[in-house]
Motif scaffolding. Structure first.
Motif, mmCIF file in Angstrom:
data_model
loop_
_atom_site.group_PDB
_atom_site.id
_atom_site.type_symbol
_atom_site.label_atom_id
_atom_site.label_comp_id
_atom_site.label_asym_id
_atom_site.label_seq_id
_atom_site.Cartn_x
_atom_site.Cartn_y
_atom_site.Cartn_z
ATOM 1 N N THR A 70 48.337 -6.447 69.096
ATOM 2 C CA THR A 70 48.767 -7.006 67.817
ATOM 3 C C THR A 70 48.035 -8.307 67.479
ATOM 4 O OG1 THR A 70 50.592 -8.237 68.825
ATOM 5 C CG2 THR A 70 51.068 -6.003 68.039
ATOM 6 N N ASN A 71 47.010 -8.659 68.278
ATOM 7 C CA ASN A 71 46.224 -9.863 68.014
ATOM 8 C C ASN A 71 47.104 -11.123 68.028
ATOM 9 O OD1 ASN A 71 43.983 -11.445 67.285
ATOM 10 N ND2 ASN A 71 44.342 -11.151 65.103
ATOM 11 N N THR A 72 48.046 -11.172 68.989
ATOM 12 C CA THR A 72 49.036 -12.251 69.030
ATOM 13 C C THR A 72 48.900 -13.063 70.302
ATOM 14 O OG1 THR A 72 50.580 -10.893 67.744
ATOM 15 C CG2 THR A 72 51.497 -12.787 68.911
ATOM 16 N N VAL A 73 48.984 -14.391 70.170
ATOM 17 C CA VAL A 73 48.945 -15.302 71.313
ATOM 18 C C VAL A 73 50.280 -16.030 71.390
ATOM 19 C CG1 VAL A 73 47.828 -17.333 72.326
ATOM 20 C CG2 VAL A 73 46.457 -15.623 71.114
ATOM 21 N N PHE A 74 50.849 -16.085 72.596
ATOM 22 C CA PHE A 74 52.090 -16.809 72.842
ATOM 23 C C PHE A 74 51.771 -18.051 73.676
ATOM 24 C CE2 PHE A 74 53.234 -12.340 72.401
ATOM 25 C CZ PHE A 74 54.208 -12.404 71.427
ATOM 26 N N ILE A 75 52.223 -19.198 73.217
ATOM 27 C CA ILE A 75 51.965 -20.459 73.900
ATOM 28 C C ILE A 75 53.311 -21.080 74.248
ATOM 29 C CG2 ILE A 75 50.867 -22.730 73.726
ATOM 30 C CD1 ILE A 75 49.105 -21.404 71.474
ATOM 31 N N ASN A 76 53.636 -21.094 75.524
ATOM 32 C CA ASN A 76 54.905 -21.625 76.007
ATOM 33 C C ASN A 76 54.606 -22.890 76.802
ATOM 34 O OD1 ASN A 76 57.114 -22.168 77.816
ATOM 35 N ND2 ASN A 76 57.893 -20.123 77.414
ATOM 36 N N VAL A 115 65.978 -30.889 70.651
ATOM 37 C CA VAL A 115 65.537 -29.775 69.819
ATOM 38 C C VAL A 115 64.137 -30.068 69.289
ATOM 39 C CG1 VAL A 115 65.945 -28.497 67.687
ATOM 40 C CG2 VAL A 115 67.870 -29.131 69.155
ATOM 41 N N ILE A 116 63.236 -29.117 69.454
ATOM 42 C CA ILE A 116 61.874 -29.241 68.941
ATOM 43 C C ILE A 116 61.779 -28.393 67.678
ATOM 44 C CG2 ILE A 116 59.426 -28.880 69.426
ATOM 45 C CD1 ILE A 116 60.121 -29.091 72.409
ATOM 46 N N SER A 117 61.754 -29.042 66.548
ATOM 47 C CA SER A 117 61.672 -28.332 65.280
ATOM 48 C C SER A 117 60.222 -27.982 64.961
ATOM 49 C CB SER A 117 62.258 -29.191 64.155
ATOM 50 O OG SER A 117 61.501 -30.376 64.002
ATOM 51 N N VAL A 139 50.469 -22.271 64.079
ATOM 52 C CA VAL A 139 51.398 -21.778 65.089
ATOM 53 C C VAL A 139 52.802 -21.727 64.502
ATOM 54 C CG1 VAL A 139 50.055 -22.596 67.067
ATOM 55 C CG2 VAL A 139 51.808 -24.070 66.067
ATOM 56 N N ASP A 140 53.594 -20.820 65.017
ATOM 57 C CA ASP A 140 54.957 -20.632 64.542
ATOM 58 C C ASP A 140 55.918 -20.833 65.705
ATOM 59 O OD1 ASP A 140 57.160 -19.946 63.011
ATOM 60 O OD2 ASP A 140 56.889 -17.792 63.331
ATOM 61 N N ARG A 141 56.822 -21.784 65.572
ATOM 62 C CA ARG A 141 57.834 -22.006 66.611
ATOM 63 C C ARG A 141 58.753 -20.790 66.650
ATOM 64 N NH1 ARG A 141 63.057 -22.876 67.186
ATOM 65 N NH2 ARG A 141 63.852 -24.364 68.753
ATOM 66 N N LYS A 142 58.911 -20.200 67.851
ATOM 67 C CA LYS A 142 59.737 -19.005 67.984
ATOM 68 C C LYS A 142 61.100 -19.303 68.592
ATOM 69 C CE LYS A 142 58.526 -15.734 66.724
ATOM 70 N NZ LYS A 142 58.504 -15.225 65.327
ATOM 71 N N PHE A 150 65.722 -34.114 81.555
ATOM 72 C CA PHE A 150 64.527 -34.864 81.168
ATOM 73 C C PHE A 150 63.323 -33.968 80.869
ATOM 74 C CE2 PHE A 150 66.740 -37.668 84.326
ATOM 75 C CZ PHE A 150 67.367 -38.479 83.376
ATOM 76 N N ARG A 151 63.588 -32.685 80.629
ATOM 77 C CA ARG A 151 62.499 -31.764 80.300
ATOM 78 C C ARG A 151 62.835 -31.023 79.014
ATOM 79 N NH1 ARG A 151 57.825 -32.011 82.468
ATOM 80 N NH2 ARG A 151 57.576 -29.813 82.979
ATOM 81 N N ARG A 152 61.809 -30.576 78.281
ATOM 82 C CA ARG A 152 62.021 -29.767 77.082
ATOM 83 C C ARG A 152 60.906 -28.742 76.957
ATOM 84 N NH1 ARG A 152 59.999 -33.133 72.001
ATOM 85 N NH2 ARG A 152 58.409 -34.419 72.995
ATOM 86 N N ASN A 153 61.250 -27.629 76.354
ATOM 87 C CA ASN A 153 60.358 -26.471 76.330
ATOM 88 C C ASN A 153 60.342 -25.865 74.934
ATOM 89 O OD1 ASN A 153 60.597 -23.327 76.284
ATOM 90 N ND2 ASN A 153 59.253 -23.768 78.001
ATOM 91 N N VAL A 154 59.206 -25.288 74.552
ATOM 92 C CA VAL A 154 59.141 -24.568 73.289
ATOM 93 C C VAL A 154 58.141 -23.418 73.419
ATOM 94 C CG1 VAL A 154 57.352 -26.068 72.309
ATOM 95 C CG2 VAL A 154 58.881 -24.807 70.771
ATOM 96 N N LEU A 155 58.473 -22.304 72.804
ATOM 97 C CA LEU A 155 57.582 -21.151 72.759
ATOM 98 C C LEU A 155 57.053 -21.001 71.339
ATOM 99 C CD1 LEU A 155 56.334 -18.543 74.012
ATOM 100 C CD2 LEU A 155 58.370 -17.352 73.206
ATOM 101 N N MET A 156 55.730 -20.940 71.218
ATOM 102 C CA MET A 156 55.076 -20.802 69.922
ATOM 103 C C MET A 156 54.258 -19.516 69.892
ATOM 104 S SD MET A 156 53.793 -24.753 69.901
ATOM 105 C CE MET A 156 53.626 -24.704 71.687
ATOM 106 N N GLU A 157 53.958 -19.076 68.686
ATOM 107 C CA GLU A 157 53.189 -17.841 68.496
ATOM 108 C C GLU A 157 52.154 -18.065 67.401
ATOM 109 O OE1 GLU A 157 54.233 -13.704 66.278
ATOM 110 O OE2 GLU A 157 55.574 -14.218 67.945
ATOM 111 N N ARG A 158 50.980 -17.472 67.564
ATOM 112 C CA ARG A 158 49.957 -17.502 66.526
ATOM 113 C C ARG A 158 49.040 -16.300 66.701
ATOM 114 N NH1 ARG A 158 44.700 -21.081 67.385
ATOM 115 N NH2 ARG A 158 43.835 -19.039 66.892
#
Length: 250
Positions: A70-76, A115-117, A139-142, A150-158
């Motif tokens: 699907t030509n998709t990259v996930f960046i976590n 929260v990472i908007s 990139v799109d926040r998923k 003391f840690r935070r995480n976000v998964l993005m897609e493009r």
């Protein structure tokens, strides 16, 4: 006919809705993509950067996945709560000419669950030891996963490449197994600026690489001899060269 309608349907509606959704949200993996995203990874790799400081609490952990079909990259990416942190893609280990994704600092008092908007995820084409040019969001926040204190995480897609990127600012990801050069940085908030705060110190930047490997080698057997035309050809450059050749002929 007088009995059937009063007894038949009574148990079903009262049980089904109350049990179904209660477990799923609490069992998602803490530091890695959930099964919903993991099952889409046809290529994937993980790497930790900058773990030699703060007992690992300031480390930047990157999971990178590609769904080639699907030509998709996930960046976590996971980083420290009260720091901005960034990863950059491009050739070599210097800052210049890298496509960077920056997760900006958030106020832990005003935003206690970190929260990472979408607005806190920024994209830049980096300069030579300067922040460089801000890019339009690609990139799109998923989603965001629960992490340790003391840690935070976000998964993005493009998409693997931006078809409108004539200047090559957004970086083209491969749809084949590949080693990617990475630059990374992090910094604290000084109160003097709403964007990034203080610049990173010498111990808060670096470079490295991440290897993406196939989940199914058979699927990527073609990668040993071919690459995507859309990914490898800079059409703007070719058109410019052709124009120069035509002018020289006439």
């Amino acid at each position: 006919p007088t009995i059937a309608p009063t007894t038949a349907p009574s148990p079903a509606p009262s049980i089904a809705p109350s049990l179904a959704p209660s477990i799923a949200p609490t069992t998602a993996p803490t530091y890695a993509p959930t099964d919903d995203f993991w099952s889409r990874y046809e290529l994937w790799g993980t790497k930790t950067f900058g773990s030699d400081k703060g007992n690992g609490e300031e480390a930047i952990v990157l999971y990178l996945g590609v769904e080639a079909s699907t030509n998709t990259v996930f960046i976590n990416v996971t980083g420290s709560t009260q720091q901005w942190f960034a990863i950059g893609f491009g050739v070599g280990g210097s800052m210049k000419d890298k496509y960077a994704i920056i997760v900006d600092w958030t106020n832990a008092i005003a935003n206690p669950i970190s929260v990472i908007s979408q607005s806190k995820i920024l994209e830049y084409f980096l300069g030579d030891h300067v922040i460089g040019q801000e890019l339009s969001p690609f990139v799109d926040r998923k989603t965001q996963f629960e992490t340790s204190t003391f840690r935070r995480n976000v998964l993005m897609e493009r998409k693997a490449w931006n078809p409108d990127d004539e200047d090559g600012y957004y970086y083209n990801f491969s749809l084949c197994p590949k080693r990617y050069d990475i630059v990374w940085a992090r910094g604290t908030y000084s109160g003097s600026s709403a964007l990034f705060g203080t610049a990173h110190k010498s111990g808060d930047r670096g470079s490295g690489h991440i290897d993406l490997r196939a989940m199914n080698d058979t699927q990527f057997a073609h990668c040993s001899w071919t690459l995507s035309i859309s990914q490898t050809i800079n059409w703007k450059l070719i058109i410019s060269l052709m124009s120069i050749m035509i002018l020289n002929i006439f």
